[in-house]
Enzyme design. Structure first.
Site, PDB file in Angstrom:
ATOM      1  N   SER A  38     -14.307  54.099 104.670  1.00 29.00           N
ATOM      2  CA  SER A  38     -13.189  54.069 103.547  1.00 29.00           C
ATOM      3  C   SER A  38     -13.087  54.670 102.559  1.00 29.00           C
ATOM      4  CB  SER A  38     -11.734  53.445 104.358  1.00 29.00           C
ATOM      5  OG  SER A  38     -11.297  53.920 105.833  1.00 29.00           O
ATOM      6  N   SER A  96      -5.532  52.335 103.380  1.00 32.26           N
ATOM      7  CA  SER A  96      -6.206  52.861 104.287  1.00 32.26           C
ATOM      8  C   SER A  96      -6.285  54.269 105.265  1.00 32.26           C
ATOM      9  CB  SER A  96      -7.440  52.117 104.596  1.00 32.26           C
ATOM     10  OG  SER A  96      -8.773  52.898 104.480  1.00 32.26           O
ATOM     11  N   LYS A 113     -12.460  57.082 100.407  1.00 28.41           N
ATOM     12  CA  LYS A 113     -10.847  57.344 100.247  1.00 28.41           C
ATOM     13  C   LYS A 113      -9.939  58.013  99.000  1.00 28.41           C
ATOM     14  CE  LYS A 113      -8.396  56.771 104.155  1.00 28.41           C
ATOM     15  NZ  LYS A 113      -9.476  56.124 105.416  1.00 28.41           N
TER      16      LYS A 113
END
Length: 387
Positions: free
Chosen positions: A66, A126, A69
């Site tokens: 993640s 997230s 992101k």
């Protein structure tokens, strides 16, 4: 047969020796770092200058989970800055976004949510479903958004990066890869957008009138002095990852850690790197003696002289304790031929620490100077004769 067995045995021994050699080399490389790196790759970068202070396998292509992101947030931040989106926009959730697994805020198909709330869900918790919802809001589809991600990565010089989704989910991908160095580059760019980065420092929040609780996946924002964000990530393929940013005084650092075996190793490695950086480096803005910046003669220009200007704010990173040892060298043109364009380079200031260049800045023309016209030249000649 014995000869064949001997060949196989030799090959096995050679393989073991090569493997041991590779492991020893890796161990030596890790030992050469000023702090313990409990990860597959790591880098410590100064946010202001982009200077790399510590690096370990920084260009090895790995799954980022993640931490992907960071780029998703960057494109959202840039869309907000360009006026393409607004924090108060209502975003309608598609079935594709609602169906994203992993970390999520359980969006429902057809549900409408403020863009700001989706942004919080990404930065704090997230949330994969929120990431896809905003990707679709910007590009119409996640596939279109991924194309924008890779285009922006190329612009930032992230030469070892390829994104395949906006979330970092890697269970169905083989080429969603980046490096610690490339993540530092996009993290540095995101830090320019304070209004978006601020969400990544919120420890706890909620959505849907308190029904959905958000707790930050990055515990450094609560427990590490000066933490400014930024993003964690964990999958079985990627291991535990983080892009951790922190600021103390005028020094802003980015610590990227990829592929730790567990969450504690990820956070502890990031803390060790950041603490080492703050202990060993400081950010200074050299005071330039403006008396040394003299006017430059403009040949055949409507203005006879033009005084160069220095861009404001010139932070540089130097070893702590060496701030008073900086020296300045100024190179300035004696004259320049008209026409002069605003912003044209007229000189250079080099900041030295011993024999090392630690900063280099250009002196530029503050405005344009047109070439001398005949009538102006004639008027000057008359004025000279009258005197």
């Amino acid at each position: 047969m014995r000869a064949w067995k001997r060949v196989v045995a030799i090959a096995l021994v050679a393989g073991l020796l090569l493997s041991a050699k590779a492991m020893n080399a890796l161990a030596r490389e890790s030992e050469e770092q000023p702090v313990e790196i409990a990860a597959r790759a790591a880098v410590l970068m100064d946010a202001a200058t982009g200077q790399v202070l510590m690096a370990y396998n920084e260009h090895q292509r790995l799954y980022p989970a993640s931490v992907t992101k960071v780029m998703t947030l960057l494109l959202v931040a840039e869309a907000l800055a360009d006026g393409k989106l607004c924090l108060t926009d209502q975003i309608t959730v598609s079935g594709t976004a609602a169906g994203k697994g992993g970390s999520q805020i359980w969006l429902r198909e057809g549900e409408s949510m403020l863009l700001e709330d989706l942004l919080k869900a990404i930065a704090i918790y997230s949330a994969n479903d929120a990431s896809v919802a905003l990707a679709e809001a910007i590009a119409g589809s996640e596939e279109g958004f991924v194309a924008l991600m890779n285009e922006r990565a190329a612009e930032l010089g992230m030469v070892n990066t390829n994104f395949e989704n906006s979330t970092g989910l890697d269970d169905t991908t083989e080429n969603h890869l980046t490096t610690a160095y490339d993540i530092a580059l996009m993290s540095r760019e995101l830090l320019q957008h304070n209004e978006v980065v601020a969400y990544s420092t919120i420890w706890m929040d909620s959505l849907r009138d308190g029904e959905t609780e958000l707790v930050n996946t990055n515990r450094l924002v609560r427990f590490f002095e000066g933490a400014t964000g930024l993003k964690t990530g964990t999958t079985s393929r990627a291991g535990c990852c983080i892009s951790a940013t922190a600021m103390r005084g005028d020094t802003h650092l980015i610590a990227v850690v990829l592929g730790s075996d567990n969450s504690n190793d990820r956070f502890d490695t990031a803390k060790r790197m950041l603490n080492w950086g703050f202990a060993n480096y400081s950010t200074v803005t050299p005071e330039i003696d403006e008396n040394l910046i003299t006017p430059v003669r403009v040949l055949r220009g409507e203005d006879r002289y033009i005084t160069p200007v220095l861009p404001g704010g010139m932070p540089i990173l130097v070893p702590r304790g060496s701030e008073d040892d900086l020296q300045q060298n100024i190179e300035l043109a004696l004259d320049v031929q008209a026409p002069v364009v605003g912003g044209q380079v007229l000189g250079r200031i080099t900041v030295m620490l011993g024999d090392e260049v630690v900063g280099e800045y250009t002196l530029t023309a503050p405005r344009a100077v047109q070439e001398l016209r005949f009538l102006v030249m004639l008027q000057r000649l008359i004025n000279a004769l009258v005197r």
